[in-house]
Design a protein around this motif. Structure first.
Motif, PDB file in Angstrom:
ATOM      1  N   GLY A  37       0.811  -1.212   0.000  1.00  0.00           N
ATOM      2  CA  GLY A  37       0.000   0.000   0.000  1.00  0.00           C
ATOM      3  C   GLY A  37       0.842   1.258   0.000  1.00  0.00           C
ATOM      4  N   GLN A  38       1.929   1.234   0.744  1.00  0.00           N
ATOM      5  CA  GLN A  38       2.829   2.393   0.779  1.00  0.00           C
ATOM      6  C   GLN A  38       3.440   2.630  -0.602  1.00  0.00           C
ATOM      7  OE1 GLN A  38       6.606   1.870   0.922  1.00  0.00           O
ATOM      8  NE2 GLN A  38       6.738   4.037   0.545  1.00  0.00           N
ATOM      9  N   LEU A  39       3.881   1.577  -1.251  1.00  0.00           N
ATOM     10  CA  LEU A  39       4.486   1.721  -2.578  1.00  0.00           C
ATOM     11  C   LEU A  39       3.477   2.248  -3.594  1.00  0.00           C
ATOM     12  CD1 LEU A  39       6.624  -1.538  -2.683  1.00  0.00           C
ATOM     13  CD2 LEU A  39       7.469   0.805  -2.516  1.00  0.00           C
ATOM     14  N   LEU A  40       2.254   1.723  -3.555  1.00  0.00           N
ATOM     15  CA  LEU A  40       1.223   2.189  -4.477  1.00  0.00           C
ATOM     16  C   LEU A  40       0.844   3.647  -4.201  1.00  0.00           C
ATOM     17  CD1 LEU A  40      -1.066  -0.955  -4.681  1.00  0.00           C
ATOM     18  CD2 LEU A  40       0.415  -0.038  -6.466  1.00  0.00           C
ATOM     19  N   THR A  41       0.837   4.046  -2.939  1.00  0.00           N
ATOM     20  CA  THR A  41       0.520   5.427  -2.593  1.00  0.00           C
ATOM     21  C   THR A  41       1.568   6.386  -3.144  1.00  0.00           C
ATOM     22  OG1 THR A  41      -0.637   4.717  -0.600  1.00  0.00           O
ATOM     23  CG2 THR A  41       0.072   7.014  -0.683  1.00  0.00           C
ATOM     24  N   VAL A  42       2.823   6.018  -3.003  1.00  0.00           N
ATOM     25  CA  VAL A  42       3.894   6.860  -3.537  1.00  0.00           C
ATOM     26  C   VAL A  42       3.806   6.921  -5.057  1.00  0.00           C
ATOM     27  CG1 VAL A  42       6.402   7.026  -3.860  1.00  0.00           C
ATOM     28  CG2 VAL A  42       5.467   6.570  -1.599  1.00  0.00           C
ATOM     29  N   ALA A  43       3.629   5.773  -5.697  1.00  0.00           N
ATOM     30  CA  ALA A  43       3.652   5.710  -7.158  1.00  0.00           C
ATOM     31  C   ALA A  43       2.428   6.342  -7.808  1.00  0.00           C
ATOM     32  CB  ALA A  43       3.776   4.255  -7.607  1.00  0.00           C
ATOM     33  N   LEU A  66      10.655  11.559  -0.752  1.00  0.00           N
ATOM     34  CA  LEU A  66       9.752  10.406  -0.637  1.00  0.00           C
ATOM     35  C   LEU A  66      10.489   9.097  -0.923  1.00  0.00           C
ATOM     36  CD1 LEU A  66       6.408  11.487  -2.349  1.00  0.00           C
ATOM     37  CD2 LEU A  66       6.787  10.999   0.059  1.00  0.00           C
ATOM     38  N   PHE A  67      11.318   9.109  -1.945  1.00  0.00           N
ATOM     39  CA  PHE A  67      12.048   7.887  -2.295  1.00  0.00           C
ATOM     40  C   PHE A  67      13.112   7.542  -1.257  1.00  0.00           C
ATOM     41  CE2 PHE A  67      10.561   8.685  -6.771  1.00  0.00           C
ATOM     42  CZ  PHE A  67       9.653   7.631  -6.755  1.00  0.00           C
ATOM     43  N   LEU A  68      13.685   8.549  -0.615  1.00  0.00           N
ATOM     44  CA  LEU A  68      14.609   8.281   0.486  1.00  0.00           C
ATOM     45  C   LEU A  68      13.879   7.567   1.620  1.00  0.00           C
ATOM     46  CD1 LEU A  68      17.265   8.676   2.148  1.00  0.00           C
ATOM     47  CD2 LEU A  68      16.292  10.866   2.872  1.00  0.00           C
ATOM     48  N   LEU A  69      12.717   8.102   2.006  1.00  0.00           N
ATOM     49  CA  LEU A  69      11.928   7.475   3.062  1.00  0.00           C
ATOM     50  C   LEU A  69      11.466   6.081   2.646  1.00  0.00           C
ATOM     51  CD1 LEU A  69       9.845  10.576   4.188  1.00  0.00           C
ATOM     52  CD2 LEU A  69      11.817   9.551   5.338  1.00  0.00           C
ATOM     53  N   ASP A  70      11.078   5.943   1.380  1.00  0.00           N
ATOM     54  CA  ASP A  70      10.665   4.632   0.876  1.00  0.00           C
ATOM     55  C   ASP A  70      11.806   3.630   0.940  1.00  0.00           C
ATOM     56  OD1 ASP A  70       9.170   2.599  -0.816  1.00  0.00           O
ATOM     57  OD2 ASP A  70      10.889   3.095  -2.103  1.00  0.00           O
ATOM     58  N   ALA A 145      13.123   0.007 -11.671  1.00  0.00           N
ATOM     59  CA  ALA A 145      13.434  -0.714 -10.437  1.00  0.00           C
ATOM     60  C   ALA A 145      12.324  -0.521  -9.408  1.00  0.00           C
ATOM     61  CB  ALA A 145      14.780  -0.245  -9.866  1.00  0.00           C
ATOM     62  N   PHE A 146      11.792   0.704  -9.306  1.00  0.00           N
ATOM     63  CA  PHE A 146      10.699   0.962  -8.360  1.00  0.00           C
ATOM     64  C   PHE A 146       9.436   0.211  -8.783  1.00  0.00           C
ATOM     65  CE2 PHE A 146       7.130   3.277  -6.562  1.00  0.00           C
ATOM     66  CZ  PHE A 146       7.527   3.425  -5.248  1.00  0.00           C
TER      67      PHE A 146
END
Length: 161
Positions: A37-43, A66-70, A145-146
């Protein structure tokens, strides 16, 4: 009379072990689902909306954060899922470790995190500072990669449900 007491004790221990295993399985499923869910929210929400509402340099800085935190969160969750799978496997089969999907999917996600953030991200910053045209290729590789990590974590969440 003694064998009956032993049997009850053994059943209680077995039930306790099954209960602990059940809780570990539920925790593993929850972690994988939250990560997906976190990855989908960012993307799908955070990054596109940042570029839609902020100036390009500000949006880039925000999405970079955001990508640093991810990356940090992905490393922590990946390691937790790997360790929990190893623990579950040792409880089920103490003599050997099986290299199954619940183990290799988080390993692959951690690898893709390191590739995208620790390898490609510094190269992207260097290419951007030097004004090189390879920035676009590095950016595409980082996005790939993401995206691959997101697919892997979604598969993990599906597999562990």
């Amino acid at each position: 009379m003694w064998p009956a007491i032993r049997r009850r004790g053994a059943n209680a221990a077995t039930r306790s072990s099954r209960c602990a295993t059940s809780k570990a399985l539920k925790a593993r499923s929850l972690l994988a689902a939250l990560w997906a869910g976190q990855l989908l929210t960012v993307a799908l929400l955070a990054a596109p909306n940042a570029f839609a509402t902020l100036a390009r340099p500000e949006a880039g800085a925000y999405v970079g954060r955001l990508f640093l935190l991810d990356a940090r969160l992905s490393l922590v969750l990946g390691v937790l899922l790997i360790l929990s799978e190893q623990r579950l496997q040792r409880q089920a089969h103490p003599e050997r470790l099986q290299f199954n999907a619940a183990l290799w999917l988080p390993l692959l996600a951690v690898f893709l995190t390191v590739l995208g953030f620790e390898v490609l991200q510094p190269l992207m910053l260097q290419a951007k500072e030097l004004g090189q045209t390879r920035f676009a290729w590095l950016h595409a590789g980082s996005m790939a990669a993401f995206a691959a990590k997101t697919v892997v974590v979604l598969a993990l969440a599906w597999k562990t449900r």
